[in-house]
Design an enzyme around this catalytic site. Structure first.
Site, PDB file in Angstrom:
ATOM      1  N   HIS A 218      11.870   8.653   4.629  1.00 33.13           N
ATOM      2  CA  HIS A 218      10.622   9.036   3.956  1.00 33.13           C
ATOM      3  C   HIS A 218      10.592  10.543   3.708  1.00 33.13           C
ATOM      4  O   HIS A 218       9.911  11.297   4.397  1.00 33.13           O
ATOM      5  CB  HIS A 218       9.416   8.595   4.781  1.00 33.13           C
ATOM      6  CG  HIS A 218       9.198   7.114   4.784  1.00 33.13           C
ATOM      7  ND1 HIS A 218       9.512   6.312   5.859  1.00 33.13           N
ATOM      8  CD2 HIS A 218       8.710   6.292   3.822  1.00 33.13           C
ATOM      9  CE1 HIS A 218       9.211   5.059   5.565  1.00 33.13           C
ATOM     10  NE2 HIS A 218       8.738   5.011   4.339  1.00 33.13           N
ATOM     11  N   ASP A 259       4.121   8.799  -0.520  1.00 29.12           N
ATOM     12  CA  ASP A 259       4.436   8.936   0.910  1.00 29.12           C
ATOM     13  C   ASP A 259       4.252  10.371   1.384  1.00 29.12           C
ATOM     14  O   ASP A 259       4.921  10.818   2.329  1.00 29.12           O
ATOM     15  CB  ASP A 259       5.871   8.481   1.193  1.00 29.12           C
ATOM     16  CG  ASP A 259       5.977   6.980   1.414  1.00 29.12           C
ATOM     17  OD1 ASP A 259       4.992   6.380   1.876  1.00 29.12           O
ATOM     18  OD2 ASP A 259       7.034   6.398   1.092  1.00 29.12           O
TER      19      ASP A 259
END
Length: 507
Positions: A218, A259
């Site tokens: 991420h 994200d």
């Protein structure tokens, strides 16, 4: 000891120096000021730290991913103390500009001072400066050969085989900025929405830096990959002829920020460690809410949409949040069932704004988990990265004696079995319905890649199983051979011991 770290604020109507482009943080709005009005001049010199909302928004808690931090709200209410595990092993600090904040009465109209917090990257940056350690600023200027190759790649940005890892190297780690600016310009959205290039650049720099580069998966490269996939989906005939300019802008920005400030752990981890974000968002879409409001904070910090009417800006933020919240994997079945219902009833009408928005949600969901549909060389890298992030969380859970999340224990799981399960139960059902909606060459290509990738993981799993069985058999076979040799030796000793007395007896 508490330390206050501030930098001068420059007006946004003047060119911003490079050292200010990477400035972090968001405006904090008090309950007495308008969300879209000019901020209090007394707060302009303190625009450091995270965004907070008015008193109606859950006691105005700060929403940065800061670890175990306690702050007071605008109305003087101090939330109950909760204990969080220091899973980031970082001593996060709360910066106060006035020690007696929240103790004076509102009737005396004191000068408002807001607590400032440092996010993870901001903390490291300020600590280096306070210790006299020079900041390591990446060199953004590359030679013409590299920039030329990056431009050549952007000419094929709509190709599903687009190698985002190579593109990130060619842009010296600035793939998210370069890709997003290119797509916005390609659609003519910068000119259409009259976006200020200085504000846009500052916004994208802050977005890219708010992704944690230490996360194996991420991070900003993942955001760039999702943005490129989102662009491929928006180019599909069903969408290309229906999406408005506002839809395109929202799709690109939602993919780039979906994200934002991800801590590298999942929602159950935040809940079981009693993290304040889980309390703030009532254990519901915790990370997605944080990503969304972090993006809103950067919108307002940079003033990217400050020239638009307040109502339009607010609608833009709400729709962005709706798109980002759709990426919550725990709500996968809800969205998939609704999508399947629409397709069964054949009642999707893309001239309807709500239906278009729903398709954008599904497109972003597909883009977010499209790694199994990439060519094997790319898909394998992503699979290894996301699994390593899972295992790192599992290691932290073991360290703090927490229950290890399913699939997060590296001792009993492998990349292959995790990916096979993910494809079977999550990716394949979603992309099968997407193909029903848009049965194009791209959809068939994605399904083809996923089938081949799944077969490859199955093959690797079988090889690993066979190798492990052979490894277990070899020690067993070796032990059996050693045991037989010892028995033979013992038998020989017994025979000789019996013959010697017999010989001596005969003699």
């Amino acid at each position: 000891m508490e330390v206050c770290y501030q930098l001068p604020v420059l007006p946004l109507d003047r060119p911003v120096p490079k050292h200010v482009l990477s400035r972090r943080g968001a405006i904090s709005f008090s309950s007495s000021s308008s969300l879209f009005g000019a901020p209090d001049p007394r707060q302009l010199s303190q625009r450091r730290g995270a965004i907070s909302y008015d008193s109606s928004d859950q006691t105005a808690l700060y929403i940065r991913m800061l670890g175990d931090v306690r702050v007071r709200s605008q109305v003087g209410f101090e939330p109950e103390r909760r204990i969080s595990h220091p899973y980031l092993c970082i001593d996060f600090r709360t910066l106060h500009t006035r020690p007696g904040y929240g103790t004076t009465s509102a009737s005396s109209a004191p000068e408002r001072r807001v607590h400032r917090l440092l996010s993870f990257q901001r903390y490291l940056h300020s600590s280096r400066l306070l210790r006299g350690v020079p900041q390591q600023i990446p060199l953004h200027l590359l030679d013409e050969d590299y920039t030329g190759q990056a431009r050549c790649m952007l000419e094929k940005v709509g190709n599903w085989n687009f190698d985002i890892f190579l593109f990130d190297k060619l842009t010296n780690g600035n793939s998210l900025i370069a890709l997003t600016v290119h797509l916005l310009n390609q659609y003519g959205l910068v000119e259409l929405f009259q976006l200020d290039m200085v504000k846009l650049w500052r916004f994208l720099v802050m977005v890219q830096e708010d992704y944690h580069s230490d996360n194996p998966y991420h991070n900003a490269v993942h955001a760039a990959d999702v943005t490129q996939a989102m662009y491929c989906y928006m180019r599909e005939p069903m969408l290309a002829k229906s999406l408005t300019s506002c839809d395109l802008l929202l799709g690109i920005l939602a993919a780039a920020t979906h994200d934002l400030d991800h801590p590298g752990v999942n929602q159950p981890f935040l809940i079981k460690t009693d993290h304040y974000l889980a309390t703030l968002y009532r254990n519901t879409s915790v990370l997605e809410n944080h990503h969304w409001k972090s993006a809103v904070g950067l919108f307002r910090e940079t003033g990217l949409f400050s020239h638009l009417p307040a109502e339009d800006s607010l609608n833009m933020e709400r729709e962005l949040g709706s798109l980002i919240l759709a990426t919550d994997i725990s709500r996968q079945n809800d969205y998939l069932s609704r999508f399947r219902r629409h397709l069964d009833q054949e009642n999707l009408c893309l001239s309807n704004a709500s239906h278009r928005h729903f398709i954008l949600q599904m497109a972003l969901k597909c883009a977010d988990i499209c790694n199994p549909c990439r060519p094997w060389e790319l898909s394998k890298q992503w699979s290894e990265k996301v699994t390593e992030e899972f295992f790192q969380q599992g290691d932290i859970e073991k360290k703090h004696r927490l229950e290890v999340s399913p699939l997060y224990d590296r001792a009993i799981n492998t990349v292959g079995n995790i990916q096979i399960g993910f494809m079977t139960y999550v990716a394949e059902p979603l992309f099968a319905e997407w193909t029903r909606f848009s049965d194009t060459r791209l959809s068939q290509t994605m399904l083809g890649h996923m089938g081949l990738n799944k077969a490859s993981w199955v093959g690797l799993q079988q090889e690993q199983t066979s190798a492990s069985k052979e490894a277990e058999a070899e020690p067993a076979g070796g032990a059996a051979a050693v045991g037989a040799a010892r028995r033979d030796s013992a038998a020989g000793e017994d025979t000789s011991s019996k013959e010697i007395p017999q010989g001596s007896k005969d003699s």
